[in-house]
Each structure stands twice: as C-alpha cells, then as structure tokens.
Design a protein around this motif. Structure first.
Motif, PDB file in Angstrom:
ATOM      1  N   ASN A  10       0.846  -1.196   0.000  1.00 22.70           N
ATOM      2  CA  ASN A  10       0.000   0.000   0.000  1.00 22.70           C
ATOM      3  C   ASN A  10       0.880   1.243   0.000  1.00 22.70           C
ATOM      4  OD1 ASN A  10      -2.818  -1.299   0.609  1.00 22.70           O
ATOM      5  ND2 ASN A  10      -1.406  -2.181   2.121  1.00 22.70           N
ATOM      6  N   PRO A  11       1.537   1.528  -1.118  1.00 13.82           N
ATOM      7  CA  PRO A  11       2.444   2.666  -1.159  1.00 13.82           C
ATOM      8  C   PRO A  11       1.709   3.973  -0.928  1.00 13.82           C
ATOM      9  CG  PRO A  11       2.021   1.834  -3.376  1.00 13.82           C
ATOM     10  CD  PRO A  11       1.422   0.867  -2.428  1.00 13.82           C
ATOM     11  N   VAL A  12       2.366   4.882  -0.186  1.00 11.49           N
ATOM     12  CA  VAL A  12       1.783   6.188   0.111  1.00 11.49           C
ATOM     13  C   VAL A  12       2.259   7.194  -0.917  1.00 11.49           C
ATOM     14  CG1 VAL A  12       1.550   8.001   1.826  1.00 11.49           C
ATOM     15  CG2 VAL A  12       1.756   5.628   2.551  1.00 11.49           C
ATOM     16  N   LYS A  13       1.363   7.853  -1.542  1.00 11.77           N
ATOM     17  CA  LYS A  13       1.715   8.864  -2.529  1.00 11.77           C
ATOM     18  C   LYS A  13       1.641  10.246  -1.889  1.00 11.77           C
ATOM     19  CE  LYS A  13       0.077   6.165  -6.467  1.00 11.77           C
ATOM     20  NZ  LYS A  13      -0.806   6.158  -7.664  1.00 11.77           N
ATOM     21  N   THR A  14       2.659  11.025  -2.165  1.00 14.34           N
ATOM     22  CA  THR A  14       2.697  12.369  -1.598  1.00 14.34           C
ATOM     23  C   THR A  14       2.817  13.378  -2.720  1.00 14.34           C
ATOM     24  OG1 THR A  14       5.096  12.342  -1.423  1.00 14.34           O
ATOM     25  CG2 THR A  14       3.853  11.531   0.468  1.00 14.34           C
ATOM     26  N   THR A  15       2.179  14.486  -2.518  1.00 16.73           N
ATOM     27  CA  THR A  15       2.296  15.597  -3.466  1.00 16.73           C
ATOM     28  C   THR A  15       2.642  16.842  -2.684  1.00 16.73           C
ATOM     29  OG1 THR A  15      -0.081  16.007  -3.282  1.00 16.73           O
ATOM     30  CG2 THR A  15       0.657  14.586  -5.098  1.00 16.73           C
ATOM     31  N   ALA A  16       3.646  17.553  -3.161  1.00 22.39           N
ATOM     32  CA  ALA A  16       4.067  18.778  -2.490  1.00 22.39           C
ATOM     33  C   ALA A  16       3.000  19.842  -2.672  1.00 22.39           C
ATOM     34  CB  ALA A  16       5.396  19.246  -3.057  1.00 22.39           C
ATOM     35  N   SER A  17       2.881  20.707  -1.691  1.00 25.13           N
ATOM     36  CA  SER A  17       1.905  21.791  -1.771  1.00 25.13           C
ATOM     37  C   SER A  17       2.296  22.757  -2.885  1.00 25.13           C
ATOM     38  CB  SER A  17       1.841  22.526  -0.433  1.00 25.13           C
ATOM     39  OG  SER A  17       3.085  23.154  -0.173  1.00 25.13           O
ATOM     40  N   PRO A  18       1.315  23.428  -3.494  1.00 24.85           N
ATOM     41  CA  PRO A  18       1.641  24.390  -4.558  1.00 24.85           C
ATOM     42  C   PRO A  18       2.609  25.468  -4.091  1.00 24.85           C
ATOM     43  CG  PRO A  18      -0.718  23.934  -4.501  1.00 24.85           C
ATOM     44  CD  PRO A  18      -0.140  23.278  -3.286  1.00 24.85           C
ATOM     45  N   GLY A  19       2.465  25.911  -2.840  1.00 19.81           N
ATOM     46  CA  GLY A  19       3.371  26.931  -2.334  1.00 19.81           C
ATOM     47  C   GLY A  19       4.808  26.452  -2.286  1.00 19.81           C
ATOM     48  N   LYS A  20       4.991  25.211  -1.850  1.00 24.07           N
ATOM     49  CA  LYS A  20       6.349  24.669  -1.779  1.00 24.07           C
ATOM     50  C   LYS A  20       6.932  24.504  -3.175  1.00 24.07           C
ATOM     51  CE  LYS A  20       9.067  20.840   0.086  1.00 24.07           C
ATOM     52  NZ  LYS A  20       9.803  20.660  -1.175  1.00 24.07           N
ATOM     53  N   VAL A  21       6.135  23.998  -4.105  1.00 29.22           N
ATOM     54  CA  VAL A  21       6.617  23.835  -5.479  1.00 29.22           C
ATOM     55  C   VAL A  21       7.007  25.181  -6.068  1.00 29.22           C
ATOM     56  CG1 VAL A  21       5.963  23.153  -7.814  1.00 29.22           C
ATOM     57  CG2 VAL A  21       5.270  21.752  -5.861  1.00 29.22           C
ATOM     58  N   PHE A  22       6.191  26.205  -5.807  1.00 32.41           N
ATOM     59  CA  PHE A  22       6.499  27.540  -6.320  1.00 32.41           C
ATOM     60  C   PHE A  22       7.810  28.058  -5.753  1.00 32.41           C
ATOM     61  CE2 PHE A  22       6.261  32.172  -5.628  1.00 32.41           C
ATOM     62  CZ  PHE A  22       6.252  32.591  -6.955  1.00 32.41           C
ATOM     63  N   ARG A  23       8.009  27.886  -4.423  1.00 30.68           N
ATOM     64  CA  ARG A  23       9.248  28.358  -3.806  1.00 30.68           C
ATOM     65  C   ARG A  23      10.458  27.576  -4.320  1.00 30.68           C
ATOM     66  NH1 ARG A  23       5.895  28.542   0.816  1.00 30.68           N
ATOM     67  NH2 ARG A  23       6.774  26.567   1.583  1.00 30.68           N
ATOM     68  N   ASP A  24      10.266  26.262  -4.509  1.00 25.72           N
ATOM     69  CA  ASP A  24      11.364  25.457  -5.057  1.00 25.72           C
ATOM     70  C   ASP A  24      11.779  25.958  -6.436  1.00 25.72           C
ATOM     71  OD1 ASP A  24      11.508  23.860  -2.845  1.00 25.72           O
ATOM     72  OD2 ASP A  24      10.475  22.141  -3.721  1.00 25.72           O
ATOM     73  N   VAL A  25      10.784  26.215  -7.262  1.00 26.33           N
ATOM     74  CA  VAL A  25      11.066  26.598  -8.652  1.00 26.33           C
ATOM     75  C   VAL A  25      11.692  27.983  -8.716  1.00 26.33           C
ATOM     76  CG1 VAL A  25      10.019  27.130 -10.891  1.00 26.33           C
ATOM     77  CG2 VAL A  25       9.290  25.103  -9.622  1.00 26.33           C
ATOM     78  N   TYR A  26      11.064  28.967  -8.074  1.00 32.41           N
ATOM     79  CA  TYR A  26      11.581  30.327  -8.231  1.00 32.41           C
ATOM     80  C   TYR A  26      12.927  30.504  -7.542  1.00 32.41           C
ATOM     81  CZ  TYR A  26      10.949  32.967  -3.809  1.00 32.41           C
ATOM     82  OH  TYR A  26      11.066  33.496  -2.539  1.00 32.41           O
ATOM     83  N   SER A  27      13.152  29.796  -6.437  1.00 32.91           N
ATOM     84  CA  SER A  27      14.437  29.900  -5.766  1.00 32.91           C
ATOM     85  C   SER A  27      15.538  29.225  -6.585  1.00 32.91           C
ATOM     86  CB  SER A  27      14.360  29.270  -4.372  1.00 32.91           C
ATOM     87  OG  SER A  27      15.612  29.338  -3.718  1.00 32.91           O
ATOM     88  N   THR A  28      15.217  28.086  -7.202  1.00 31.01           N
ATOM     89  CA  THR A  28      16.201  27.401  -8.040  1.00 31.01           C
ATOM     90  C   THR A  28      16.535  28.238  -9.270  1.00 31.01           C
ATOM     91  OG1 THR A  28      15.326  25.265  -7.311  1.00 31.01           O
ATOM     92  CG2 THR A  28      16.703  25.278  -9.286  1.00 31.01           C
ATOM     93  N   LEU A  29      15.512  28.850  -9.884  1.00 32.06           N
ATOM     94  CA  LEU A  29      15.768  29.739 -11.020  1.00 32.06           C
ATOM     95  C   LEU A  29      16.612  30.935 -10.590  1.00 32.06           C
ATOM     96  CD1 LEU A  29      12.274  29.722 -12.790  1.00 32.06           C
ATOM     97  CD2 LEU A  29      14.360  28.527 -13.496  1.00 32.06           C
ATOM     98  N   LEU A  30      16.361  31.447  -9.389  1.00 28.31           N
ATOM     99  CA  LEU A  30      17.153  32.556  -8.871  1.00 28.31           C
ATOM    100  C   LEU A  30      18.608  32.137  -8.685  1.00 28.31           C
ATOM    101  CD1 LEU A  30      17.180  35.459  -7.767  1.00 28.31           C
ATOM    102  CD2 LEU A  30      16.566  34.525  -5.528  1.00 28.31           C
ATOM    103  N   LEU A  31      18.816  30.910  -8.209  1.00 25.91           N
ATOM    104  CA  LEU A  31      20.178  30.400  -8.042  1.00 25.91           C
ATOM    105  C   LEU A  31      20.880  30.275  -9.390  1.00 25.91           C
ATOM    106  CD1 LEU A  31      22.494  29.059  -6.477  1.00 25.91           C
ATOM    107  CD2 LEU A  31      21.243  26.890  -6.638  1.00 25.91           C
TER     108      LEU A  31
END
Length: 555
Positions: A10-31
């Motif tokens: 019974n594998p557990v599937k997780t999805t990151a919150s939209p806010g976290k995904v947004f911060r991940d993306v914009y911070s990585t692009l900033l880097l």
C-alpha cells in the motif's frame, strides 16, 4: 518486516503543496540566474582575482571555495551530531567517519575543531568575495537597477554561497551524518581545522573562554589531564601571539577604513564605514550566540524562562507547537549570517590605489597579504563569532533578555518564510542522489530506538542526551537540531516516504549482497567437492602401486 510489507503493498503517494513547489522553482531559477551573473563578471575580467590572475583561475578558486565550504559546513553538522552515538555501531560500515570521531571524542578536540573551522569558513567566504564580486557594476548591457541589485549589493554571490555552500550541505549532513563525513575530503577538512587551531591564530579566544567561565561562576569542564610546564609555556606563547596579531589586524583594518582604502561602496563616508563594520560584527555575534543560548534555555523550566519578558516571548515563539520554528530560524540565521559575512568582507578587504603608500610602510609582500582580506576574516572570527558564542554559553538568559534578540529571531523567520533559499533543498536532493547518501536511521536506527535500547547508544558521560548540554566556556553544541529530550521530532509524509524508500533500497542492497555471497559459497563448495572426488581415485591408485614400488626399491 510486516510494516515494510504493508507499506510495499500500500504505497503512500505524496504531493508537495503548490506553495512549496512555487518556492522550489523560483528559488532554483534565482540560483541559476545568480550563477550565470557571477560567471559572467568573472569571464568579463571584472573581479579582483580575474583581473590580477586570470578568469580561469578565478573560476577555479570560486568553485573550489564553494565545494570546500560545503564540506566545512556539512562536516560541522555531522561531527557535532555524532558524539552521542556509540562508535561501535559504525566502525566497520563507515571507517573514515569512525577514524574522525575517535579524535573528536577525545578530550576537548571537538571545541578545538569548531574553533578552527570557524576561521576556515570566514576565510573561504572572503576568498569567494575576491573571486566573484565585481569591481565595476556592469555586465552585458543589463539594466543598471538589476546589476546594482544582484551584483553591486552582492546578492548573486550570496545566493550561490548560501544555497550551494551552506544550507544544502547542512540539510544533507544533518540527516546523513555518517555518509557525509565518510571520505578523505572530510578527513582532510577536519585536520585543516585542527591545524588552524593548533597554529595559535585564535588562541586569544581562550582568554575570553576563561573570563566568561569565571564570570559565570562555573569552572571550565574538561576531560583532559592538566597541562605540563612545557605545554603551559607553549599555550601561553600562542595566546600572546594571537593577541598581538589580533591587535595588529585591528590597527591595519581601521587605518585602511579611515583612509578609504577598502572595497567599501563608493560614496560611503569613512566614519560610516567604521560604524558599519562594528554594527555588522555585532549582528553576526548576536546570531552566532543565539543558537547556543536557545539550546541552553530549551532545558530550562517554563518558570525559569519567564523571569525575563523578552526571553519568554522569544522562547514561546521559537518553541511553540513542536519547536517547529527552530529549524526555520536556523535556516534564516544562516542566510542572515552569510549576508553579513559578505558585507564585512566588502567593508574590511583592503584595496590600494596606484601611488598609495603601503600601510605602516610594510613590504609589498605583506601589503598583498593585507589585501587578501584574511585580517578581516581573523577579526570577524574572534570578535564577531567565537567570543559571542562563549558569552552565550555562559549567560544564555541574559543573552536572550533583550529586544534585539527577539527582533533578529523574527527577521530570521521572515527570511526563511520568503523561500529565497528554498532552492537549497533542491540542491540537497540532487547532491544526495548523486553521492548516494542514506539517512543515518538506515545504519544505526533512530534516536528513539537507540534510547529504548534497541540499538546501543551512550553519551560521553554515559547519560542519555548528556552530549547536548550547553556548558559555560564551550562552543558545543552548535548543530541545527532540537536536543534529543526536547519534544518529539516531527516528520512530514514526504520525509516518511523518503526514509521508507531508503530503507527498502538498503534492504535490496543487503539482499543482493547475500545472494552474491550465496553464489560464492556454492562455487566454493562445488570446487571442494570436485577436489575431494579427484583425490579418492588417486589415493586408491597409490595404494595399489605401493607393492610394485617396494619390489622396484628392493631390486
């Protein structure tokens, strides 16, 4: 095993919150954008090292500095977190980590290491400033506001250093302590830090250590034997030498500041530059000491923390819920400290104009040494970092009983909330997959399992959690985690699934190795059986021929 089977079915599937995904993306692009800008000014020969040496040399020095800084920062998190764990648990699985910890767990070597690595951090940041900070604020015809914001202010280099060299390393090292320092690079870095402390450059800090321990009315705890006469002479010689070097560094730096001979931003008056120098050193000192003070008050009762309104307000905010704000503060603190380091480097790095006389009439070689910024790194290490940590270890409540502490804590929480350095977690995941790091629970179990006796765990004095106590006159602990007896660790679903996958991968690796061993056993057994069957006819033949041999021998 049953739990593992249940999770597998019974594998557990997780999805990151939209806010976290947004911060991940914009911070990585900033880097990525910051990295492109810094590489641009280097190959445009617009940095000090690119101009004086070669753009390729500046490029190499910058990246070596960042990689080394990541090992210094990550190594600290690993080596400070491992002392409570019985070394026998990882003696064979992680031999280099074990070799390092044998030294760390002996006497006061952990304090010596922490002192030396603090100067190494500052030295690397100052060198990165020489390699990557632009001398002229222009690049590729980009808008002036963008150049001033990202390059003139040092933000581009700050984002690179914070995300690549600091936070990502601490994220991985705090979770994968054993894997992170189980290599010769970590061992080399550890020995360099010890050598810096042994050199005596920082020995005037021991004067501060003795004073604040005396002022706190508590002796400095040590497990080492008293120094011999020769050791005492050598020790105090280094204390005097270090004090003289510190005084000379102040004299040179202040002379350069008052003469306007530093890389301080144009238009800033000399007196203001001096004031900024001490202000930002004080901010660094407060941030360095706050982490130790927080660990100390975490063990106090609610009544003890309530004796100061500001201390209570600060602790209530930091430890509310399940101390969920403490990791956020540590991340924001790292961002703020790194930025202050670069500002202090900009203020104190000496830069002479053509025709200027050398400071105090020293030789050209000595003047070149002044211009490396190492004098400013030494001042910042002793005055703005180590000394304040010693104060916090001796007087944690007094340290927190000011509104400045509360304001800085809220500012650090705000910096972490912005997500500007959220890309650090992206970098950490990439590094972890590339290097194959696994969580420590895979090898030695969780802290709860060790505490329950399922896995052996002892502290230096044999008491659970004893190694996490703050002692007057010591820099330890300074690892960004909650003490083992302070509340329960919070796990997100993403962390649980990640740990589950790592444990499954480890089980698969173990099973694969067992299968290989089984095949080796089968091959060896087959060879042994073949050899045994071949020996039987030979022995029989030898018995039949023995009478003939006797006749021949008689003849």
């Amino acid at each position: 095993q049953e739990s593992a089977n249940m999770l597998a079915n019974n594998p557990v599937k997780t999805t990151a919150s939209p806010g976290k995904v947004f911060r991940d993306v914009y911070s990585t692009l900033l880097l990525i954008f910051s990295t492109v800008l810094v590489m641009g000014v280097i190959f445009d020969e617009n940095t000090k090292l690119a101009t004086e040496l070669h753009p390729a040399a500046a490029f190499f020095i910058l990246w070596v500095g960042l990689i080394w800084l990541s090992m210094v920062e990550g190594g600290q998190a690993a080596l400070v977190g491992l002392p409570p764990v019985d070394m026998e648990l990882y003696e064979h699985s992680h031999p280099v980590s074990h070799k390092i910890m044998k030294v760390v767990n002996t006497g006061d070597n952990l304090d010596r290491y922490l002192m030396g690595r603090q100067f190494l951090v500052l030295a690397l940041v100052f060198v990165e400033n020489l390699a990557g900070h632009p001398e002229e604020e222009e690049l590729w015809g980009l808008p002036d506001w963008l150049i001033k914001m990202m390059l003139g202010s040092g933000l581009a280099l700050f984002f690179m250093t914070a995300m690549l060299g600091k936070i990502s390393a601490q994220v991985n090292a705090s979770r994968c302590m054993l894997d992170y320092c189980n290599n010769n690079f970590a061992y080399f870095t550890f020995q360099v830090s010890r050598a810096i402390e042994f050199s005596g450059l920082l020995h005037c800090c021991y004067l501060a250590q003795m004073f604040f321990a005396w002022a706190a009315g508590q002796p400095i705890e040590t497990t080492e034997a008293p120094r011999t006469l020769v050791q005492n002479i050598f020790f105090w010689f280094r204390v005097l030498l270090s004090s003289a070097i510190l005084a000379f560094s102040f004299a040179v730096t202040l002379t350069a500041l008052f003469n306007g001979q530093t890389t301080m931003w144009d238009g800033v008056p000399e007196v203001v530059a001096v004031v900024l120098f001490f202000v930002f050193m004080a901010i660094v000192g407060m941030l360095e000491g706050m982490q130790i003070a927080f660990f100390a008050v975490a063990r106090m009762t609610e009544e003890e923390r309530s004796r100061s309104s500001w201390a209570k307000r600060t602790c209530d905010k930091l430890f509310e819920g399940d101390a969920r704000n403490l990791p956020g503060f540590m991340v924001g603190r790292q961002m703020c400290v790194t930025m202050c380091f670069f500002i202090v480097a900009r203020v104190t790095t000496i830069e002479m104009e053509d025709g200027d006389e050398n400071i105090f009439g020293v030789s050209d070689g000595a003047q070149k040494l002044f211009e490396t910024g190492l004098l400013g790194a030494l001042i910042t290490t002793i005055v703005a970092s180590i000394t304040w940590q010693l104060v916090a270890s001796a007087f944690p409540m007094a340290f927190l009983s000011t509104p400045v502490t509360y304001v800085l804590m809220r500012f650090c929480l705000f910096l972490e909330w912005t997500g500007l350095c959220q890309g650090s977690w992206v970098v950490a995941r990439v590094q972890r997959r590339f290097a194959g790091y696994k969580r420590d629970e895979v090898y030695i179990g969780t802290a709860e399992e060790r505490a329950a006796g399922k896995v052996k765990k002892i502290g230096a004095s044999g008491e659970e959690g004893d190694d996490y106590q703050v002692r007057p006159g010591h820099l330890y602990p300074s690892v960004p985690t909650v003490p083992v007896d302070f509340g329960h660790r919070m796990h997100t679903m993403e962390e649980i699934v990640e740990l589950e996958q790592e444990l499954k991968d480890h089980m698969a690796d173990v099973q694969k190795r067992l299968d290989e061993i089984e095949k080796e056993k089968e091959v060896l057994m087959a060879k042994q059986e073949a050899a045994a069957s071949a020996e039987k006819p030979a022995d029989a033949g030898a018995d039949e021929e023995s009478p003939k041999d006797e006749i021949v021998q008689d003849a």
